[in-house]
Structure formats: structure tokens, C-alpha cells
Design a protein around this motif. Sequence first.
Motif, PDB file in Angstrom:
ATOM      1  N   SER A 380      -6.516  42.529 -23.544  1.00 23.34           N
ATOM      2  CA  SER A 380      -6.958  41.468 -24.463  1.00 23.34           C
ATOM      3  C   SER A 380      -5.793  40.593 -24.891  1.00 23.34           C
ATOM      4  O   SER A 380      -5.937  39.371 -25.050  1.00 23.34           O
ATOM      5  CB  SER A 380      -7.644  42.082 -25.692  1.00 23.34           C
ATOM      6  N   ASN A 383      -5.249  38.290 -22.086  1.00 17.49           N
ATOM      7  CA  ASN A 383      -6.332  37.294 -22.041  1.00 17.49           C
ATOM      8  C   ASN A 383      -6.074  36.162 -23.019  1.00 17.49           C
ATOM      9  O   ASN A 383      -6.411  35.002 -22.759  1.00 17.49           O
ATOM     10  CB  ASN A 383      -7.669  37.964 -22.362  1.00 17.49           C
ATOM     11  N   PHE A 388      -7.712  32.762 -21.689  1.00 16.98           N
ATOM     12  CA  PHE A 388      -9.096  33.005 -21.302  1.00 16.98           C
ATOM     13  C   PHE A 388      -9.954  33.009 -22.564  1.00 16.98           C
ATOM     14  O   PHE A 388     -11.128  32.707 -22.531  1.00 16.98           O
ATOM     15  CB  PHE A 388      -9.222  34.342 -20.566  1.00 16.98           C
TER      16      PHE A 388
END
Length: 578
Positions: A380, A383, A388
Motif C-alpha cells: 500500500s 501504491n 495508484f
Amino acid sequence: MGILKRLLQKLSLFPGIFGLGFICLLLATILSDLSPFILQKMIDGPLTALSQGGELGALYPMGVLYLIVLAVGQIISYIGNRVLIHGGNKVTAQLRDQAFLVMQQLPISYFDDKPAGKIATRIVNDTETLRTQFYNSCMYLVIHLMRFFFIMGVIFTINPMMGLLLCLIFPIFYGIQSLYKHMTDKPMKDFFDSRSEINTQVNELLHGASMIQLYGQEERVIDEFDQTTEKMTVANDRLVLADSIASWSLTEFLKYIVIAGILTIAGLSYLGGDLGMTAGFLFINLNYVIQLFDLMANLIRRLPDIRRSLETGERVLTFLDEKVEADATEEIKIDRAAVEFDHVTFAYEEGKPVLKDISIQAHPGQTLALVGHTGSGKSSIMNLLYRFYDPQEGEIRIDGQNIRHFSRESLRSHMGIVLQDPYLFSGTIASNVAMSQTDIDRDRVLDALKQVGALPMIQRLEKGIDHPVVEKGSAFSSGERQLISFARTLYMNPKILILDEATSHIDTETEEIIQKAMAVLQKGRTTFIIAHRLSTIQDADQILVLSEGRIVERGQHADLIAHGGIYAQMQAIQQTVE
């Protein structure tokens, strides 16, 4: 009506094409539907005279005129049809391109719970359905309606009484059309739902073929596929049945009743000595009645198709209306590559944070490692770094610049990313390393492959870096795919490296080769490594240990081992397993 209006508005994208098509069809309708009058003149004139001993020569000019009018009408009709179909194809292509562009601009979160097969159906099948069942049907509907009203006008002109009698049949046709719609609504929905489900099943089978075979699930998959295809077949059979009964059998039955009525009236008039109806007049009445019924039969088939296609249109337009990722236009400039997470909190679902108050400082040229159990938040963090997703709280800065204020493309152009599951595209090894089919620097490609230790693999291949790569690189081993993926990152010469379990699919010998290449590559670059194998990160400048979305330990390998916390426990477990 909103969906219908929006779909029809797409025709305005190509006004010249559709304008030309409709003008051609209008001219073709006039020529084709007035040509029977020439035949009437031939029947009542030269042909009748010929039966009474007249000369054949008078027939030729009218016959030639009829053939010319008919041929010109058909040619113009062909041109009009081709032009309109071309316009419909261009509108569909524009919708498909727009849908594909929207898909590329959607946030990654959109795909978290959307089957790939259903998205593919929206872009490929649903747009094609709009082409065949809406735009092409609309073209034919306009043509049929144009001819219908033209023929009705002709009938009212030559025989007002017949025109009024035919109007009495229209409610019957409306009933047939309603019956056809009722018979096809559910089968049509089942058909399209099944088609979408088949796309999803095929997509899952292609991506999970190895697991299906390993766990012996072939029979289950085949049974599920057979059930879906059976549902699709049954739905299609019901559509064919409705088509054969409502749109043809009933309309043909009514047509022949009307024709029989006309012939009966004409016969009774003739037997009664009333010769006011000539053979040509009888012919032209029958001709227009037959054409009228054929047009109504086609309208019965087209109208439900258009109504049903509105559901498809709604799905496509809903997809096009999806909120795309807002993005800045300014390009970020990265020199030092100092990365900072400042009290970042992030959740994929509202109220369920997966990262809580994360603060990280990665100085230029440092190697920072993230470790932790599955679900701790390592991926995460990455990301968020390559955007993202964006955090709900806190900021992520590179060289003091909040990355949210810059375009994603410019940000990612400074990052080299090697993911846990390497993905190769169809093409060649060179195009996969350079991520381009043109302007490939072959020397740089070879150098990148050499640095990651892939040169022996390249030398074994007959075509070297031009060796073809099939979809996802299935002809290569996991380690070979990872080497190519790693060479891709080296080729980019990024400011920031992100290695997400980059050595997880590589054997120990290959890992040693990559570690040496990484040592060279990391000089002057900021590197983030996510790893479960702690042996790969012992030399990291900073190790962050995550647990339940929080950083619970940080430091270098020796310090964390001496601390005796979670990292030390993980190290002990791995040494025991090894």
C-alpha cells in the motif's frame, strides 16, 4: 429517452456522411417506389395492345426506361446504404475508442471489484451490439419509415378506399409488435448476460489455467461453461422462435389475406361485368400492398431491437460516464530523489484504514526496505508512492514537492518498478526491455540485460534480443521473466527504484547475480525494497517494520536484531526454516 437522445446525438459527429446517406436513400426511394407506375403503363399500354394484335416495338422503350429507373434506384440505394453503414461504423468506432480511453484513465480502485471479462464486454461486445442493433437498425428504420409513408401516400393517391382499409390493420401490427417485444425481452437479456459471463469465464480460464489443472478443476470449469453456453443457446432459440412467429408468419398471413381480398374483389367485379379496374391498376395495388406488408414486418423486427439496444447503450454510456482520475498537468522535476511520507493515512474502503500515520524519510541515494507480515501495508505504501491511490490524510513529497500536484505520468517516468509478478507484453525481448516497438537503443538493451545477468539466456536464443515474446511471456521461466523485467527497469535509468518482492521468483544463484547488479544500480538512486526474504535487505540503509498499517520498528539490520522485536523474530523464523 435520455439514452436514446444521447445515442442519436452521436450521429452529429459525422453530419456530412449521414446527410449524404439520407439524401441518396430519399432519391432511391422515389425512383424505386415510383418505378411500378412504369410497369402499370406497360401492362395497360403496349402489353394489352400486344394481346390484341399490336406491335412489340412499342414495348421496348418503356421496358428500357423501367430497367434504367430501377438500376439507377438500386445503385443510389446501394451507395446510400454503404454510406450510412460506414457512418454507423465510425460512430461505433468512436464510442469504442472513447470507452478504451476511459478505461485507461479510470483509477486503479475501479478495477478492484470489476471482472475483466465484463469490462471487455462493455468495450468490445456492447459497442458492437450498438452498431448492429442500434445504429444500423436506426438507419434501416429511417429507410423503412421513409418508404412506408411514401407508399401509403401513393396508395391514398391511387386508391383512397384501400388506404383507409389498410389503416384498420395498423392496430393489429401494433399488437404483433407488442407480442414480439414480449417474447424477446427476457431471452435477449439472458443472451447478453450469458455472453458477458462467457467473456468473464474465458478470461479467468486463460489467467488461471495452471491452477485449474493443478487442482483438477477441469470438469467443474467445463460444467460451468456448458451451463452458461446452454443458457445462451436457449435464449437464442427463443429469439429465433419469436422472430419466425411474430415478425414473419403473422405478417405473411395478414398479407396474403389482404391480397386474397383484393383479388376476390377484382374477380367479382370482373365476373359482374365491371371492367373499370385494369390489369395494370390491379398489379400496382398488389405491388404496393406487398411492399407495405414487407416493410411493416421489418419494422416489427427493428423496433424491439432498438428498444433493447437502449439497455446496451445505457451500459456503454454509464461506463463512459465513470469518473476518471483527476490529474494535474504540471510535470514534476526530480533531481535528488529525496522521498518523504508525512503523517500519511490511507484506506481502500472508508473507515477501514490500512495505513495509519505513516512517516518516512528516504534521503537521496538511500536504500529503504519495508518488511512485515502479509497485510501489514507494505504494498500500500508503494501504491501511494507511484500514485495508484492518493492518501486521505498527510502528504507524500519528493524533493519537497507534493506529488499530488503533478501528473502521474511525469511522476512515474522517474521511477523504475519491478513487481512481484513480472508481466511481459507480446513483442520481442528488446521491445519489452525498452517498452517500445520503435526507437529502441539496442546497445542499451543488451547492456541492461548484461547487468542483470541475463546475457547467457540471450545467447542461448537464436534471435537474441529479437526473440519473440508471446502473451505474458509464458515461454520463459519465472526467473527469466523477472530478469527481463529487471532489465526493463535498468534501461529506464530511473531516479527512484521500487522493487516489490523482485527476487521472490528467482533462485539463489540468479538472486546473487541480481544483487550485484542492484549494488551498481542503486548508486545515486533512492531505492525502496519490499521483501519477505530478509537476506536480501541486510545491507539496506533503513529497514521499516510494519504491523497492522503502522511502522512499529525502524533501523538497520544489526540494530533491529539487537532490539529483539518483530524483525528479530522474523529473522529467527526464516533461519529456522532455511
